[in-house]
Write a protein that holds these residues in place. Structure first.
Motif, PDB file in Angstrom:
ATOM      1  N   ASN A  48       1.041  -1.462   0.133  1.00  0.00           N
ATOM      2  CA  ASN A  48      -0.170   0.450   0.574  1.00  0.00           C
ATOM      3  C   ASN A  48       0.741   1.052  -0.119  1.00  0.00           C
ATOM      4  O   ASN A  48       0.393   2.383  -0.682  1.00  0.00           O
ATOM      5  N   ASP A  49       1.494   1.143   0.452  1.00  0.00           N
ATOM      6  CA  ASP A  49       2.844   2.299   0.906  1.00  0.00           C
ATOM      7  C   ASP A  49       3.685   2.366  -0.818  1.00  0.00           C
ATOM      8  O   ASP A  49       3.263   3.328  -1.375  1.00  0.00           O
ATOM      9  N   ASP A  50       4.342   1.377  -1.031  1.00  0.00           N
ATOM     10  CA  ASP A  50       4.151   1.326  -2.228  1.00  0.00           C
ATOM     11  C   ASP A  50       2.952   1.529  -3.145  1.00  0.00           C
ATOM     12  O   ASP A  50       3.497   2.979  -4.536  1.00  0.00           O
ATOM     13  N   VAL A  51       2.515   0.976  -3.344  1.00  0.00           N
ATOM     14  CA  VAL A  51       0.742   2.002  -4.268  1.00  0.00           C
ATOM     15  C   VAL A  51       0.941   3.684  -4.172  1.00  0.00           C
ATOM     16  O   VAL A  51       0.884   4.207  -4.562  1.00  0.00           O
ATOM     17  N   THR A  52       0.558   4.055  -3.280  1.00  0.00           N
ATOM     18  CA  THR A  52       0.846   5.070  -2.413  1.00  0.00           C
ATOM     19  C   THR A  52       1.784   6.304  -3.259  1.00  0.00           C
ATOM     20  O   THR A  52       1.580   7.379  -3.962  1.00  0.00           O
ATOM     21  N   ALA A  53       2.764   6.067  -2.922  1.00  0.00           N
ATOM     22  CA  ALA A  53       4.191   6.497  -3.539  1.00  0.00           C
ATOM     23  C   ALA A  53       4.139   6.516  -5.348  1.00  0.00           C
ATOM     24  O   ALA A  53       3.806   7.786  -5.650  1.00  0.00           O
ATOM     25  N   LYS A  54       3.638   5.392  -5.715  1.00  0.00           N
ATOM     26  CA  LYS A  54       3.772   5.465  -7.225  1.00  0.00           C
ATOM     27  C   LYS A  54       2.634   6.559  -7.618  1.00  0.00           C
ATOM     28  O   LYS A  54       2.628   7.090  -8.847  1.00  0.00           O
ATOM     29  N   GLN A  55       1.975   6.314  -7.001  1.00  0.00           N
ATOM     30  CA  GLN A  55       0.036   7.775  -7.171  1.00  0.00           C
ATOM     31  C   GLN A  55       0.477   8.860  -7.002  1.00  0.00           C
ATOM     32  O   GLN A  55      -0.028   9.771  -8.303  1.00  0.00           O
ATOM     33  N   LYS A  56       0.878   9.488  -5.813  1.00  0.00           N
ATOM     34  CA  LYS A  56       1.793  10.877  -6.202  1.00  0.00           C
ATOM     35  C   LYS A  56       2.523  10.521  -7.116  1.00  0.00           C
ATOM     36  O   LYS A  56       2.709  11.482  -7.832  1.00  0.00           O
ATOM     37  N   SER A  57       3.429   9.991  -7.776  1.00  0.00           N
ATOM     38  CA  SER A  57       4.816   9.753  -8.818  1.00  0.00           C
ATOM     39  C   SER A  57       3.792  10.554 -10.263  1.00  0.00           C
ATOM     40  O   SER A  57       4.192  10.906 -11.059  1.00  0.00           O
ATOM     41  N   CYS A  58       2.823   9.586 -10.060  1.00  0.00           N
ATOM     42  CA  CYS A  58       2.347   9.374 -11.817  1.00  0.00           C
ATOM     43  C   CYS A  58       1.080  10.792 -11.831  1.00  0.00           C
ATOM     44  O   CYS A  58       0.991  11.553 -12.469  1.00  0.00           O
ATOM     45  N   SER A  59       0.720  11.064 -10.622  1.00  0.00           N
ATOM     46  CA  SER A  59      -0.088  11.910 -10.699  1.00  0.00           C
ATOM     47  C   SER A  59       1.114  13.588 -10.992  1.00  0.00           C
ATOM     48  O   SER A  59       0.334  14.582 -11.468  1.00  0.00           O
ATOM     49  N   ALA A  60       1.802  13.243  -9.957  1.00  0.00           N
ATOM     50  CA  ALA A  60       3.086  14.741 -10.264  1.00  0.00           C
ATOM     51  C   ALA A  60       2.815  14.721 -11.594  1.00  0.00           C
ATOM     52  O   ALA A  60       3.085  15.747 -12.324  1.00  0.00           O
ATOM     53  N   ASP A  61       3.579  13.555 -12.440  1.00  0.00           N
ATOM     54  CA  ASP A  61       4.235  14.018 -13.566  1.00  0.00           C
ATOM     55  C   ASP A  61       3.053  13.889 -14.277  1.00  0.00           C
ATOM     56  O   ASP A  61       3.053  14.593 -15.629  1.00  0.00           O
ATOM     57  N   LEU A  62       1.831  14.130 -14.579  1.00  0.00           N
ATOM     58  CA  LEU A  62       0.559  13.978 -15.773  1.00  0.00           C
ATOM     59  C   LEU A  62       0.013  15.482 -15.581  1.00  0.00           C
ATOM     60  O   LEU A  62      -0.482  16.101 -15.943  1.00  0.00           O
ATOM     61  N   ALA A  63       0.480  15.871 -13.685  1.00  0.00           N
ATOM     62  CA  ALA A  63       0.213  16.929 -13.787  1.00  0.00           C
ATOM     63  C   ALA A  63       0.963  17.700 -14.913  1.00  0.00           C
ATOM     64  O   ALA A  63       0.294  18.891 -15.366  1.00  0.00           O
ATOM     65  N   LYS A  64       2.232  17.219 -14.740  1.00  0.00           N
ATOM     66  CA  LYS A  64       2.714  18.508 -16.482  1.00  0.00           C
ATOM     67  C   LYS A  64       2.153  18.208 -17.918  1.00  0.00           C
ATOM     68  O   LYS A  64       2.656  18.972 -18.101  1.00  0.00           O
ATOM     69  N   ALA A  65       1.653  17.109 -17.448  1.00  0.00           N
ATOM     70  CA  ALA A  65       1.014  17.158 -18.548  1.00  0.00           C
ATOM     71  C   ALA A  65      -0.344  17.730 -19.108  1.00  0.00           C
ATOM     72  O   ALA A  65      -0.828  18.092 -19.690  1.00  0.00           O
ATOM     73  N   GLU A  66      -0.506  18.161 -17.737  1.00  0.00           N
ATOM     74  CA  GLU A  66      -2.094  18.722 -18.071  1.00  0.00           C
ATOM     75  C   GLU A  66      -2.188  20.032 -18.549  1.00  0.00           C
ATOM     76  O   GLU A  66      -3.416  20.164 -19.618  1.00  0.00           O
ATOM     77  N   PRO A  67      -1.580  21.224 -18.394  1.00  0.00           N
ATOM     78  CA  PRO A  67      -1.392  22.408 -19.334  1.00  0.00           C
ATOM     79  C   PRO A  67      -1.088  22.525 -20.544  1.00  0.00           C
ATOM     80  O   PRO A  67      -1.891  22.407 -21.493  1.00  0.00           O
ATOM     81  N   ALA A  68      -0.586  21.352 -21.023  1.00  0.00           N
ATOM     82  CA  ALA A  68      -0.769  20.440 -22.657  1.00  0.00           C
ATOM     83  C   ALA A  68      -2.235  20.504 -22.946  1.00  0.00           C
ATOM     84  O   ALA A  68      -2.236  20.763 -24.178  1.00  0.00           O
ATOM     85  N   LEU A  69      -2.534  19.561 -22.471  1.00  0.00           N
ATOM     86  CA  LEU A  69      -3.402  19.065 -22.980  1.00  0.00           C
ATOM     87  C   LEU A  69      -4.239  20.089 -23.263  1.00  0.00           C
ATOM     88  O   LEU A  69      -5.601  19.665 -24.049  1.00  0.00           O
ATOM     89  N   LEU A  70      -5.038  20.625 -22.070  1.00  0.00           N
ATOM     90  CA  LEU A  70      -5.651  21.944 -21.770  1.00  0.00           C
ATOM     91  C   LEU A  70      -5.865  23.056 -22.825  1.00  0.00           C
ATOM     92  O   LEU A  70      -6.118  23.334 -23.738  1.00  0.00           O
TER      93      LEU A  70
END
Length: 335
Positions: A48-70
């Protein structure tokens, strides 16, 4: 009664001993299952700790793509049937407009790059303006073919391939230019995130499997706990019955002991009581005569002297009772 109680007590002891063995076995089972559950819980926590860390990492990286998508979405918002129709009606547009439309043709290719990217071919791509706009809106931005990505990047290095520059030539072409730039930016970030997304999906699958295994163990523990609780209740009931039986047997034994002590204490009086009974039976024979003599003595001789009283008693009354046809016995020497 005591013997029956002792038999019952022995049965109660046997039942209690059997139950305590069962309770011991079930307790051991519960402890083992709880140890397994503790291990699985630790595994689940780590995953669960590993999943949480990976979720945060993915969310952070996807947040970088969000401006381009918008930005790509905003670019599409500048497009409509009218300005696309206007773009399509150009007879001989500036080169940068053809370049932008060629880049769009490359992105729309499905693995096989178009060789003909002339303005005529571009107009063919925009043949049905409504469908062309729909294709832009529903473009599979997460699955750009590798060949198309490599080819479209060749367009992006052109210093004139910017929305601001193209806007001076055509508003619709500027929208398409912005869409191409931002779709590529989004896809590149998405590709960086994809391995993490895959790892996250695998971690989520592991977490789900671990939670499923843990839930099965916890369900098993619940059932074993219920069985243990039932056995414990039966053991307590058997123990209470055993104690009650023990108390009853102890009480009976105490009563018997007291009775034996009482009987033993009264044994010494048996002889004296036997002699007294014999005397009482003898006294029964002389009691009428004794009462008659005593009452006559008290009633008639009180006014005489001692000598005359003795004369009446010894010489008259006692001989008289003995000489009757049915003698009335009296105690010899009755005082």
């Amino acid at each position: 009664k005591l013997k029956a109680q002792e038999v019952e007590l022995a049965e109660k002891n046997k039942e209690a001993d059997a139950l305590i063995q069962k309770v011991g076995v079930e307790t051991e089972k519960v402890n083992k299952e709880k140890e397994m559950a503790a291990v699985e819980e630790e595994k689940v926590r780590v995953i669960n700790d590993d999943v949480t860390a990976k979720q945060k990492s993915c969310s952070a990286d996807l947040a970088k793509a969000e401006p381009a998508l918008l930005a790509a979405q905003e670019a599409l918002n500048t497009l409509n049937k009218n300005n696309l129709t206007e773009l399509k009606s150009f007879g001989s547009p500036p080169d940068i407009v053809v370049t932008v439309c060629g880049a769009v043709m490359v992105l729309f290719s499905k693995g096989k790059l178009p060789k003909d990217r002339s303005w005529k071919a571009c107009k063919g791509m925009m043949g049905n303006v409504g469908q062309f706009l729909e294709d832009l809106i529903n473009y599979d931005k997460e699955n750009i073919p590798k060949e198309a990505l490599v080819e479209v990047k060749k367009y992006l290095v052109d210093p004139q391939f910017t929305p601001d520059f193209v806007r001076g030539k055509s508003l619709a072409a500027a929208g398409l230019c912005s869409w191409v730039c931002n779709i590529v930016t989004f896809y590149e970030v998405y590709c960086d995130v994809e391995p993490k997304r895959i790892a996250l999906a695998e971690a989520n699958a592991q977490l789900e499997a671990a939670n499923l295994k843990l839930s099965k163990i916890m369900e098993k523990i619940k059932k074993v706990d219920e069985a243990l609780a039932k056995l414990t209740a039966e053991f307590e009931t058997a123990t209470n019955a055993k104690l009650k039986c023990q108390q009853e047997a102890d009480t009976t034994a105490k009563v018997i002991n007291l009775a034996n002590r009482l009987v033993g204490g009264l044994a010494s009086e048996k002889i004296r009581w036997g002699d007294a009974v014999k005397r009482f039976r003898e006294q029964e024979k002389t009691l009428p005569g004794d009462v008659l003599l005593v009452t006559a003595f008290i009633s008639y001789t009180g006014c005489f002297s001692k000598r005359y009283r003795e004369l009446l008693y010894n010489d008259q009354w006692v001989p008289y009772l003995k000489e009757l046809s049915t003698p009335i016995p009296a105690t010899e020497g009755l005082d």
